[in-house]
Enzyme design. Structure first.
Site, short mmCIF file in Angstrom:
data_model
loop_
_atom_site.label_atom_id
_atom_site.label_comp_id
_atom_site.label_asym_id
_atom_site.label_seq_id
_atom_site.Cartn_x
_atom_site.Cartn_y
_atom_site.Cartn_z
N HIS A 195 0.83 -1.22 0.00
CA HIS A 195 0.00 0.00 0.00
C HIS A 195 0.85 1.25 0.00
O HIS A 195 2.05 1.22 0.28
CB HIS A 195 -0.97 0.00 1.19
CG HIS A 195 -0.32 0.04 2.53
ND1 HIS A 195 0.17 1.19 3.10
CD2 HIS A 195 -0.09 -0.95 3.44
CE1 HIS A 195 0.67 0.92 4.30
NE2 HIS A 195 0.53 -0.38 4.52
N CYS A 200 3.54 -4.58 6.65
CA CYS A 200 3.10 -4.38 5.27
C CYS A 200 4.26 -3.88 4.42
O CYS A 200 5.32 -3.53 4.93
CB CYS A 200 1.96 -3.37 5.21
SG CYS A 200 0.38 -4.02 5.80
#
Length: 142
Positions: free
Chosen positions: A97, A113
């Site tokens: 992301h 992440c």
């Protein structure tokens, strides 16, 4: 007779049409030791971007996964609604992301992440939409 000819023509047309249109394959390959993502389309590298993976005490899992789901304006349910624009979820709560912490790209900084510059995450998100989830793979290696 006319009905038979129409059915025969339709059958021949269906046999000559391709079963499906190949949308291509996208592979986002992350090298944790380099903190770099290389994006490949149909085997050819098209992008190379700095990323941030897990900081000390956190983990970015290694392996290969197909993209599971997309969320354009995602907010973290685990980390105080932190923005996760253009999220491509690939394993549980782990996603590729965008981030607004661009000064930290190129070194470990995330909770697990894979963070990208938001404009790059938007490009990868759009490519994934174009080829479909089943044709997008995330590979994380050392």
């Amino acid at each position: 007779m006319k009905l038979f000819a129409s059915a025969l023509f339709a059958g021949l047309f269906l046999l000559s049409a391709p079963a499906s249109v190949d949308a291509g394959q996208i592979i986002a390959k992350v090298d944790v030791s380099e903190q770099i993502m290389r994006v490949y389309r149909d085997g050819k590298q098209i992008y190379k971007w700095p990323v941030s993976t897990a900081r000390k005490g956190k983990v970015t899992p290694r392996g290969a996964w197909k993209a599971k789901w997309l969320s354009k304006d995602h907010k973290s349910s685990l980390y105080n609604n932190a923005p996760m624009p253009y999220s491509i979820f690939y394993s549980g709560n782990f996603a590729v992301h965008g981030t607004n912490q661009t000064s930290r790209l190129g070194r470990p900084a995330s909770a697990g992440c894979i963070r990208l510059k938001t404009s790059n995450a938007a490009k990868l998100f759009a490519l994934t939409q174009q080829v479909g989830l089943k044709n997008m793979k995330v590979v994380v290696q050392n």
